[in-house]
Design a protein around this motif. Structure first.
Motif, PDB file in Angstrom:
ATOM      1  N   MET A  19       0.832  -1.212   0.000  1.00  0.00           N
ATOM      2  CA  MET A  19       0.000   0.000   0.000  1.00  0.00           C
ATOM      3  C   MET A  19       0.862   1.255   0.000  1.00  0.00           C
ATOM      4  SD  MET A  19      -3.407  -0.919   2.236  1.00  0.00           S
ATOM      5  CE  MET A  19      -2.624  -0.489   3.733  1.00  0.00           C
ATOM      6  N   ASP A  20       1.929   1.230   0.791  1.00  0.00           N
ATOM      7  CA  ASP A  20       2.823   2.379   0.890  1.00  0.00           C
ATOM      8  C   ASP A  20       3.516   2.652  -0.447  1.00  0.00           C
ATOM      9  OD1 ASP A  20       4.563   4.357   1.985  1.00  0.00           O
ATOM     10  OD2 ASP A  20       6.102   2.814   2.195  1.00  0.00           O
ATOM     11  N   HIS A  21       4.019   1.604  -1.092  1.00  0.00           N
ATOM     12  CA  HIS A  21       4.738   1.787  -2.360  1.00  0.00           C
ATOM     13  C   HIS A  21       3.806   2.144  -3.510  1.00  0.00           C
ATOM     14  CE1 HIS A  21       9.065   0.812  -1.721  1.00  0.00           C
ATOM     15  NE2 HIS A  21       8.566   0.382  -0.576  1.00  0.00           N
ATOM     16  N   ASN A  22       2.537   1.770  -3.391  1.00  0.00           N
ATOM     17  CA  ASN A  22       1.569   2.184  -4.403  1.00  0.00           C
ATOM     18  C   ASN A  22       1.213   3.654  -4.226  1.00  0.00           C
ATOM     19  OD1 ASN A  22      -0.489   2.021  -6.440  1.00  0.00           O
ATOM     20  ND2 ASN A  22      -1.983   1.958  -4.774  1.00  0.00           N
ATOM     21  N   LYS A  23       1.053   4.073  -2.985  1.00  0.00           N
ATOM     22  CA  LYS A  23       0.650   5.446  -2.688  1.00  0.00           C
ATOM     23  C   LYS A  23       1.788   6.429  -2.970  1.00  0.00           C
ATOM     24  CE  LYS A  23      -1.167   7.860   1.158  1.00  0.00           C
ATOM     25  NZ  LYS A  23      -0.995   7.761   2.596  1.00  0.00           N
ATOM     26  N   SER A  24       3.000   6.073  -2.571  1.00  0.00           N
ATOM     27  CA  SER A  24       4.156   6.946  -2.837  1.00  0.00           C
ATOM     28  C   SER A  24       5.255   6.147  -3.511  1.00  0.00           C
ATOM     29  CB  SER A  24       4.713   7.554  -1.547  1.00  0.00           C
ATOM     30  OG  SER A  24       3.889   7.331  -0.448  1.00  0.00           O
ATOM     31  N   PRO A  25       5.098   5.896  -4.819  1.00  0.00           N
ATOM     32  CA  PRO A  25       6.107   5.081  -5.517  1.00  0.00           C
ATOM     33  C   PRO A  25       7.488   5.742  -5.481  1.00  0.00           C
ATOM     34  CG  PRO A  25       4.261   5.645  -6.968  1.00  0.00           C
ATOM     35  CD  PRO A  25       4.033   6.358  -5.683  1.00  0.00           C
ATOM     36  N   ARG A  26       8.503   4.929  -5.176  1.00  0.00           N
ATOM     37  CA  ARG A  26       9.885   5.432  -5.182  1.00  0.00           C
ATOM     38  C   ARG A  26      10.400   5.452  -6.623  1.00  0.00           C
ATOM     39  NH1 ARG A  26       7.313   4.323  -0.980  1.00  0.00           N
ATOM     40  NH2 ARG A  26       8.316   3.675   0.969  1.00  0.00           N
ATOM     41  N   ASN A  27      11.290   6.403  -6.895  1.00  0.00           N
ATOM     42  CA  ASN A  27      11.944   6.506  -8.219  1.00  0.00           C
ATOM     43  C   ASN A  27      10.931   6.683  -9.349  1.00  0.00           C
ATOM     44  OD1 ASN A  27      14.613   5.908  -7.055  1.00  0.00           O
ATOM     45  ND2 ASN A  27      13.736   3.892  -6.733  1.00  0.00           N
ATOM     46  N   PHE A  28       9.824   7.353  -9.055  1.00  0.00           N
ATOM     47  CA  PHE A  28       8.806   7.569 -10.072  1.00  0.00           C
ATOM     48  C   PHE A  28       9.168   8.803 -10.888  1.00  0.00           C
ATOM     49  CE2 PHE A  28       4.703   8.824 -11.831  1.00  0.00           C
ATOM     50  CZ  PHE A  28       4.243   7.597 -12.295  1.00  0.00           C
ATOM     51  N   GLY A  29       9.113   8.663 -12.200  1.00  0.00           N
ATOM     52  CA  GLY A  29       9.408   9.777 -13.099  1.00  0.00           C
ATOM     53  C   GLY A  29      10.592   9.460 -13.990  1.00  0.00           C
TER      54      GLY A  29
END
Ligand code: ZN
Length: 159
Positions: A19-29
């Motif tokens: 849930m955490d990685h979906n809500k605030s994906p790391r290395n997004f962009g």
């Protein structure tokens, strides 16, 4: 993983990681500087992803210097890509290719608890093997990564 965790606690913890990685994906962009770019698509669910990799030019011990991704997908595909990018940043490519094989095993066959826990946070995704339609969501980013490292330029499809 601490032995004091009960099976229930572990499932709860895994759920929270996803849930955490979906809500605030790391290395997004998209990365400002990258040496390799590849698209992946999972027609079964509609997950789309573009992976950006900056690989070191030192061929002897080639490493993933930086990695980013963007796209749109379900919670599992987004969390999986986020966890993957977090894990592989700074890793030698030879190790990443081995990790891909382990990830495939974890997501598609019943490896034991010890082997699952050795995957660290990536083990949060092990539960999808009980839901065959979601396996492709979790594995999409890994297939895309593997193809990119093998020098594929054509978009990857899980079908
Ligand atoms: Zn999906």
């Amino acid at each position: 993983m601490n032995d004091n965790y009960s099976e229930f606690d572990i499932q709860e913890l895994y759920q929270q990681i996803i849930m955490d990685h979906n809500k605030s994906p790391r290395n997004f962009g998209k990365l400002d500087h990258y040496t390799c770019e590849l698209e992946g698509y999972n027609p079964l669910c509609g997950d789309k992803l573009t992976l950006y990799l900056e690989l070191s030019t030192n061929f002897e011990d080639q490493t993933i210097i930086d990695v980013g991704f963007n796209g749109e997908g379900c919670a599992i595909s987004t969390a999986s890509a986020s966890l993957m990018t977090e894990k592989i940043k700074g890793m030698p490519i030879a190790d990443v290719l081995q990790l891909f094989t382990k990830m495939q095993q974890m997501l598609t066959s019943d490896i034991d608890n010890k082997a699952t826990q050795e995957m660290g946070k990536l083990a949060a995704l092990a539960g999808v093997r009980r839901f065959p339609s979601r396996i492709k969501c979790a594995i999409l980013c890994w297939h895309t990564l593997n193809a990119a490292l093998l020098g594929t330029h054509e978009a990857v499809s899980t079908e």
